[in-house]
Write a protein that holds these residues in place. Structure first.
Motif: not given
Ligand code: 6CS
Length: 315
Positions: A7-10, A14-16, A65-67, A120-122, A143-145, A183-189
């Motif tokens: 998965f893409e997170e720790a 959330v994904q973990g 976002g990556f697909t 959803p992750e937030g 701005f990074r996307v 940008e990112n969901p709150g928990f990830f920020l």
């Molecule tokens: O912004 C990103 O790339 C990352 N954000 C989250 C919330 N999960 C994984 C992703 O790689």
């Protein structure tokens, strides 16, 4: 046997948390073992997706976002203000959406993937060096996307200079000034300490971070009916768990940021301030349809119908 799941997170993100619950369920109800590979152990999101398609991994979590390169229709999640901000409606939508549960699985199947769930992750908020009150404030801001053309279009419409980057480069790029926002969901920020390298959090209610969990399709098709049921059940349990887990998480995360760095400014923009951002939605929708044609149009229409149904069921 051992099933490999990246998965893409720790593991504590959330994904973990979802993955750990899935593993726990599989292992409690079968002799299979699940080996978890958090972010950083096997590469970036694009790398783990390749490994899942090649069958080196049995399970993978990759966010739409990556697909986008693989499945352009997955970019529908970046039409701003499409998803509801109300938690009950959002959850109802993810549970019952035909677009998610019937249409997207067909598109993922064409890429050798068995889509098991999306969740959803937030709420996504921006973090920047300077205050953002309007699209004008994003003028000239690199701005990074995440790496998909529709999100680039969306931030173009928001007035910024979008810069697609894989996640692993974001902290360093903010630190060195190559980019000035993301940008990112709150928990990830909070968990990734974005507050160490930016000064402002700005929430405009434009999106909720969506992710997708899937299996290699050949692997999944080769499972016994019993094991397919096991995977489905474990996914359902993890899905319920991750929705419960997130109750109150956004607010708590923003509070954590404030205590970790009292100088951080957190601005929740008013309806009036949000309006110019909301006004960009139709242009981004048009761009989505241009990129994806009839198939994307059908998904977008179905999503809107699903959202209306979710709204009616919860309000
Ligand atoms: O912004 C990103 O790339 C990352 N954000 C989250 C919330 N999960 C994984 C992703 O790689």
């Amino acid at each position: 046997d051992t099933w490999r799941y990246a998965f893409e997170e720790a593991e504590t993100e959330v994904q973990g948390v979802f993955a750990q619950k899935f593993k726990e369920e599989i292992e409690a109800n079968s002799d299979h073992e699940v080996q978890l590979f958090p972010f950083g152990t096997l590469g970036e999101s694009a790398d783990i997706m390749e490994q899942a398609q090649a069958g080196i991994l049995q399970f993978v979590d990759q966010s739409p976002g990556f697909t986008g390169a693989l499945i352009p229709e997955a970019q529908v999640f970046f039409v701003p203000y499409l998803l509801p901000q109300d938690e009950a409606t959002l959850q109802e939508f993810f549970r019952n959406s035909k677009a998610i549960n019937e249409m997207f699985p067909e598109l993922y199947a064409e890429q050798g993937l068995e889509l098991l769930t999306m969740f959803p992750e937030g709420e996504v908020c921006m973090t920047t060096q300077e205050e953002v009150r309007s699209p004008e404030d994003l003028d000239g801001v690199k701005f990074r996307v995440m790496t998909n053309p529709l999100l680039v279009e969306s931030y173009n419409q928001f007035g910024a200079t979008p810069t697609p980057l894989p996640w692993g480069e974001v902290y360093g790029a903010l630190q060195t000034g190559i980019i000035q926002g993301q940008e990112n969901p709150g928990f990830f920020l909070d968990s990734t300490k974005m507050y160490e390298v930016t000064e402002y959090v700005t929430c405009i209610g434009h999106n909720n971070f969506t992710t997708a969990m899937m299996a290699n399709k050949d692997f999944y098709d080769g499972l016994s009916e019993e094991d397919q049921k096991l995977v489905e059940n474990a996914t359902d349990v993890a899905f319920d768990h991750i929705l419960d887990y997130q109750a109150g998480l956004q607010d708590k995360s923003l509070e954590n940021i404030k205590s970790a760095k009292p100088g951080m400014t957190i601005n929740i923009l008013s309806e009036e301030e949000r309006q110019p951002f909301m006004d960009t939605a139709p242009a981004v929708e048009d761009a989505f349809i241009e990129m994806t044609g009839e198939s994307g149009k059908e998904i977008l229409e179905q999503m809107k119908a699903d959202l209306e149904a979710a709204n009616a069921a919860t309000n």
